[in-house]
Design a protein around this motif. Structure first.
Motif, PDB file in Angstrom:
ATOM      1  N   ASP A 140      68.275   5.136-109.002  1.00 53.57           N
ATOM      2  CA  ASP A 140      68.531   4.965-107.573  1.00 53.57           C
ATOM      3  C   ASP A 140      68.656   3.490-107.230  1.00 53.57           C
ATOM      4  O   ASP A 140      67.826   2.679-107.637  1.00 53.57           O
ATOM      5  CB  ASP A 140      67.401   5.588-106.750  1.00 53.57           C
ATOM      6  CG  ASP A 140      67.373   7.095-106.883  1.00 53.57           C
ATOM      7  OD1 ASP A 140      68.459   7.703-106.858  1.00 53.57           O
ATOM      8  OD2 ASP A 140      66.271   7.660-107.021  1.00 53.57           O
ATOM      9  N   ASN A 191      67.127  -0.961-112.960  1.00 50.86           N
ATOM     10  CA  ASN A 191      66.942  -0.244-111.721  1.00 50.86           C
ATOM     11  C   ASN A 191      65.801  -0.884-110.955  1.00 50.86           C
ATOM     12  O   ASN A 191      64.808  -1.300-111.548  1.00 50.86           O
ATOM     13  CB  ASN A 191      66.597   1.214-112.063  1.00 50.86           C
ATOM     14  CG  ASN A 191      66.718   2.143-110.900  1.00 50.86           C
ATOM     15  OD1 ASN A 191      67.400   1.853-109.928  1.00 50.86           O
ATOM     16  ND2 ASN A 191      66.055   3.267-110.985  1.00 50.86           N
ATOM     17  N   GLU A 192      65.943  -0.990-109.639  1.00 51.39           N
ATOM     18  CA  GLU A 192      64.866  -1.538-108.819  1.00 51.39           C
ATOM     19  C   GLU A 192      63.671  -0.591-108.787  1.00 51.39           C
ATOM     20  O   GLU A 192      62.540  -1.010-108.670  1.00 51.39           O
ATOM     21  CB  GLU A 192      65.362  -1.797-107.388  1.00 51.39           C
ATOM     22  CG  GLU A 192      66.374  -2.924-107.317  1.00 51.39           C
ATOM     23  CD  GLU A 192      66.911  -3.136-105.907  1.00 51.39           C
ATOM     24  OE1 GLU A 192      66.290  -2.664-104.945  1.00 51.39           O
ATOM     25  OE2 GLU A 192      67.952  -3.789-105.793  1.00 51.39           O
ATOM     26  N   GLU A 193      63.933   0.684-108.868  1.00 50.97           N
ATOM     27  CA  GLU A 193      62.893   1.701-108.904  1.00 50.97           C
ATOM     28  C   GLU A 193      62.905   2.341-110.289  1.00 50.97           C
ATOM     29  O   GLU A 193      63.872   2.227-111.023  1.00 50.97           O
ATOM     30  CB  GLU A 193      63.154   2.755-107.832  1.00 50.97           C
ATOM     31  CG  GLU A 193      63.182   2.178-106.429  1.00 50.97           C
ATOM     32  CD  GLU A 193      63.574   3.204-105.372  1.00 50.97           C
ATOM     33  OE1 GLU A 193      63.619   4.406-105.682  1.00 50.97           O
ATOM     34  OE2 GLU A 193      63.837   2.775-104.253  1.00 50.97           O
ATOM     35  N   ASP A 194      61.815   3.029-110.634  1.00 51.53           N
ATOM     36  CA  ASP A 194      61.770   3.690-111.936  1.00 51.53           C
ATOM     37  C   ASP A 194      62.811   4.799-112.016  1.00 51.53           C
ATOM     38  O   ASP A 194      62.990   5.553-111.052  1.00 51.53           O
ATOM     39  CB  ASP A 194      60.388   4.287-112.184  1.00 51.53           C
ATOM     40  CG  ASP A 194      59.350   3.238-112.544  1.00 51.53           C
ATOM     41  OD1 ASP A 194      59.754   2.150-113.019  1.00 51.53           O
ATOM     42  OD2 ASP A 194      58.150   3.496-112.360  1.00 51.53           O
TER      43      ASP A 194
END
Length: 184
Positions: A109, A86-89
């Motif tokens: 996300d 994931n690019e975000e946590d």
């Protein structure tokens, strides 16, 4: 007199520090426990929660390598899923299905609008996957524990319409049951 005073100070310092040492030994840091057992893993997201109502916390951990671990209340480390990229946590959500049942949802996300959702049920000291969906537009977890998925229903002539699906937990069937426009 001076020796008695030093003796009393030494004893009070010793007994004053003893309870702190015992508390620290009884409280295990889940991040430290995981990183000690798996030295190459670095915890990026963690949450501690009592999943089975025994007044002991279970620990949910996701590492920078994308592995999702559970440390149950007995201190056993269980690998749940690998390759959570994931690019975000990722985000943990705790779903209180009933007074006796709690589920763990993980959302990943992918900007600008995609969200992937995994829902797990705590059983026999581990987590069992009960639902996996992607919301092209959004995924919302309602207070009731119901999950609302909005996805893109692509039209043959181009473009898309928003389609909505709802998922509710059915304890008799031991699964989430979908209604509305379910994604293929």
């Amino acid at each position: 007199m001076k020796k008695v005073f030093l003796l009393i100070c030494s004893i009070s310092i010793f007994f004053g520090l003893l309870p702190i040492t015992l508390v620290d030994a009884a409280t295990v840091n889940p991040k430290t426990l995981l990183e000690k057992k798996f030295p190459r893993e670095r915890v990026t997201v963690s949450k501690s929660v009592d999943l089975n109502g025994d007044n002991k916390k279970e620990h949910l951990l996701i590492t920078d390598s994308g592995n999702f671990y559970l440390i149950n209340s007995k201190g056993v480390i269980v690998l749940i899923v690998t390759n959570y990229y994931n690019e975000e946590d990722p985000t943990f959500h705790i779903l209180n299905i009933s007074s006796k049942e709690t589920h763990v949802a993980v959302t990943l996300d992918y900007p600008p609008s995609n969200t992937q959702l995994f829902v797990f049920k705590y059983q026999y000291g581990t987590l069992k996957k009960k639902l996996s969906i992607i919301g092209d537009v959004s995924i919302k977890i309602l207070k009731s524990g119901e999950i609302k998925q909005v996805w893109k229903s692509h039209l043959p002539e181009g473009g898309w319409d928003a389609a909505v699906a709802h998922y509710k937990w059915n304890s008799k069937k031991d699964k989430y049951v979908g209604s509305g426009e379910l994604s293929p």
